[in-house]
Write a protein that holds these residues in place. Structure first.
Motif, PDB file in Angstrom:
ATOM      1  N   SER A   7       0.852  -1.192   0.000  1.00 54.74           N
ATOM      2  CA  SER A   7       0.000   0.000   0.000  1.00 54.74           C
ATOM      3  C   SER A   7       0.883   1.235   0.000  1.00 54.74           C
ATOM      4  O   SER A   7       1.960   1.246   0.618  1.00 54.74           O
ATOM      5  CB  SER A   7      -0.925   0.001   1.212  1.00 54.74           C
ATOM      6  OG  SER A   7      -0.192  -0.189   2.412  1.00 54.74           O
ATOM      7  N   ASP A  31      -2.079  -0.955  -3.623  1.00 53.84           N
ATOM      8  CA  ASP A  31      -3.265  -0.267  -3.127  1.00 53.84           C
ATOM      9  C   ASP A  31      -2.858   1.175  -2.840  1.00 53.84           C
ATOM     10  O   ASP A  31      -2.009   1.427  -1.980  1.00 53.84           O
ATOM     11  CB  ASP A  31      -3.780  -0.926  -1.850  1.00 53.84           C
ATOM     12  CG  ASP A  31      -4.345  -2.311  -2.100  1.00 53.84           C
ATOM     13  OD1 ASP A  31      -4.947  -2.519  -3.168  1.00 53.84           O
ATOM     14  OD2 ASP A  31      -4.171  -3.186  -1.238  1.00 53.84           O
ATOM     15  N   VAL A  33      -3.472   5.068  -1.710  1.00 51.11           N
ATOM     16  CA  VAL A  33      -4.242   6.071  -0.981  1.00 51.11           C
ATOM     17  C   VAL A  33      -3.813   7.430  -1.529  1.00 51.11           C
ATOM     18  O   VAL A  33      -2.671   7.851  -1.336  1.00 51.11           O
ATOM     19  CB  VAL A  33      -4.002   6.013   0.535  1.00 51.11           C
ATOM     20  CG1 VAL A  33      -4.853   7.059   1.254  1.00 51.11           C
ATOM     21  CG2 VAL A  33      -4.303   4.618   1.065  1.00 51.11           C
ATOM     22  N   ASP A  43     -12.013  11.593  -7.335  1.00 55.27           N
ATOM     23  CA  ASP A  43     -13.090  10.776  -7.899  1.00 55.27           C
ATOM     24  C   ASP A  43     -12.664  10.124  -9.212  1.00 55.27           C
ATOM     25  O   ASP A  43     -12.944   8.940  -9.461  1.00 55.27           O
ATOM     26  CB  ASP A  43     -14.340  11.623  -8.121  1.00 55.27           C
ATOM     27  CG  ASP A  43     -14.977  12.084  -6.821  1.00 55.27           C
ATOM     28  OD1 ASP A  43     -14.688  11.489  -5.760  1.00 55.27           O
ATOM     29  OD2 ASP A  43     -15.758  13.071  -6.872  1.00 55.27           O
ATOM     30  N   HIS A  46     -10.265   7.301  -8.576  1.00 57.29           N
ATOM     31  CA  HIS A  46     -10.960   6.113  -8.091  1.00 57.29           C
ATOM     32  C   HIS A  46     -11.626   5.368  -9.241  1.00 57.29           C
ATOM     33  O   HIS A  46     -11.527   4.129  -9.340  1.00 57.29           O
ATOM     34  CB  HIS A  46     -12.009   6.504  -7.048  1.00 57.29           C
ATOM     35  CG  HIS A  46     -12.822   5.352  -6.561  1.00 57.29           C
ATOM     36  ND1 HIS A  46     -12.297   4.378  -5.722  1.00 57.29           N
ATOM     37  CD2 HIS A  46     -14.112   4.981  -6.803  1.00 57.29           C
ATOM     38  CE1 HIS A  46     -13.224   3.477  -5.468  1.00 57.29           C
ATOM     39  NE2 HIS A  46     -14.333   3.812  -6.106  1.00 57.29           N
ATOM     40  N   CYS A  51      -8.138   3.890  -6.914  1.00 53.98           N
ATOM     41  CA  CYS A  51      -7.419   4.506  -5.798  1.00 53.98           C
ATOM     42  C   CYS A  51      -8.405   4.981  -4.730  1.00 53.98           C
ATOM     43  O   CYS A  51      -9.472   5.509  -5.045  1.00 53.98           O
ATOM     44  CB  CYS A  51      -6.590   5.695  -6.273  1.00 53.98           C
ATOM     45  SG  CYS A  51      -5.361   5.290  -7.533  1.00 53.98           S
ATOM     46  N   ARG A  52      -8.029   4.819  -3.486  1.00 55.71           N
ATOM     47  CA  ARG A  52      -8.794   5.368  -2.375  1.00 55.71           C
ATOM     48  C   ARG A  52      -8.386   6.819  -2.183  1.00 55.71           C
ATOM     49  O   ARG A  52      -7.218   7.120  -1.981  1.00 55.71           O
ATOM     50  CB  ARG A  52      -8.514   4.579  -1.107  1.00 55.71           C
ATOM     51  CG  ARG A  52      -9.121   5.158   0.164  1.00 55.71           C
ATOM     52  CD  ARG A  52      -8.608   4.402   1.387  1.00 55.71           C
ATOM     53  NE  ARG A  52      -8.935   5.087   2.618  1.00 55.71           N
ATOM     54  CZ  ARG A  52      -8.303   4.880   3.773  1.00 55.71           C
ATOM     55  NH1 ARG A  52      -7.300   4.014   3.830  1.00 55.71           N
ATOM     56  NH2 ARG A  52      -8.652   5.540   4.857  1.00 55.71           N
ATOM     57  N   ILE A  54      -8.622  10.694  -0.404  1.00 49.44           N
ATOM     58  CA  ILE A  54      -8.968  11.478   0.779  1.00 49.44           C
ATOM     59  C   ILE A  54      -8.650  12.939   0.466  1.00 49.44           C
ATOM     60  O   ILE A  54      -7.501  13.276   0.156  1.00 49.44           O
ATOM     61  CB  ILE A  54      -8.198  11.044   2.028  1.00 49.44           C
ATOM     62  CG1 ILE A  54      -8.315   9.534   2.263  1.00 49.44           C
ATOM     63  CG2 ILE A  54      -8.700  11.812   3.255  1.00 49.44           C
ATOM     64  CD1 ILE A  54      -7.500   9.022   3.444  1.00 49.44           C
ATOM     65  N   CYS A  74       0.497   2.415   5.948  1.00 48.89           N
ATOM     66  CA  CYS A  74       0.814   1.899   4.613  1.00 48.89           C
ATOM     67  C   CYS A  74       2.296   1.553   4.512  1.00 48.89           C
ATOM     68  O   CYS A  74       3.107   1.921   5.364  1.00 48.89           O
ATOM     69  CB  CYS A  74       0.421   2.921   3.555  1.00 48.89           C
ATOM     70  SG  CYS A  74      -1.355   3.186   3.413  1.00 48.89           S
TER      71      CYS A  74
END
Length: 241
Positions: A7, A31, A33, A43, A46, A51-52, A54, A74
């Motif tokens: 991650s 993964d 972030v 958005d 993603h 992708c996550r 924030i 991570c």
């Protein structure tokens, strides 16, 4: 370089080098972030690569600490968030100084600190890649605060490599040349400024964001497992001549 099962936190992931890095690492199995101020950029990351995202303004130190804790422990961190205010040393303002140093240096140190604490609590290991600039090595007009922030981050990279090495955390920096991002387009749009600069590149071109993203992947990977405290120029030979 396969990152499956790992991650990565990437600051400044919404645009430019950060976005290219997020897409490349996601494609290679990580993964991701993604941290960015702009929700629409998150958005799209993603929807495009899973992708996550924030949303956070890293100029807010408390928010930077909180989002790093939210991201969790991570394996890797890429400090890519950056900004510039074009001011000469005679025209430098407090606002410009705070804006540039706050994002380019303070936020990077805060994110690295929180990342390292989480990694150590999880048993250690991992890697940090700090994106700096050739502006930390050569003097460019109207880049006084930018140069100071990037040179400062390189110095901090060496300290972090020394202090975090015993915990198995590698820390390196990359110093790209002019890279074709929105930020660079604003700074180098004048041909009278860009043409002489381009002539100093043996490669005959400026960098593309993918050039830098590939170097970031290298420094995070096991292939660079004994590399720490280094500053890797990604500059097509600019600093060599």
């Amino acid at each position: 370089m396969n990152f499956s099962g790992t991650s990565v936190i990437i600051t400044g992931a919404g645009k430019g080098i950060g976005r290219a890095t997020a897409l490349m690492l996601a494609e290679r199995g990580a993964d991701v972030v993604a941290l960015s101020r702009t929700q629409s950029d998150l958005d799209s990351l993603h929807s495009e690569a899973g992708c996550r995202g924030i949303a956070v303004d890293l100029a807010d130190t408390a928010a930077a600490r909180a989002v790093m804790r939210e991201a969790g422990p991570c394996d890797h961190l890429v400090n890519c968030a950056g900004t510039n205010v074009l001011e000469s040393v005679l025209d430098m303002t407090e606002e410009g100084y705070e804006a540039v140093m706050g994002i380019n240096l303070r936020a990077a140190l805060v994110c690295a600190q929180e990342f390292a604490k989480a990694r150590i609590a999880a048993g250690g290991g991992g890697a940090i890649a700090n994106v700096t600039s050739i502006a930390g090595h050569r003097g460019f007009p109207d880049h006084v605060c930018y140069a100071a922030s990037k040179a400062g981050l390189e110095g901090a990279t060496r300290v972090m490599a020394k202090e975090l090495g015993p915990h198995g955390i590698r820390v390196n920096a990359l110093a790209p040349t002019v890279t074709m991002t929105e930020l660079a387009a604003a700074a180098w749009s004048d041909p009278s400024k860009s043409d002489p600069m381009l002539m100093r590149h043996p490669s005959g071109r400026f960098a593309e964001v993918e050039d830098v993203a590939r170097a970031i992947c290298l420094l995070l990977s096991a292939d660079a497992g004994f590399v720490s405290g280094a500053v890797l120029p990604v500059d097509g030979g600019f600093l060599a001549v």
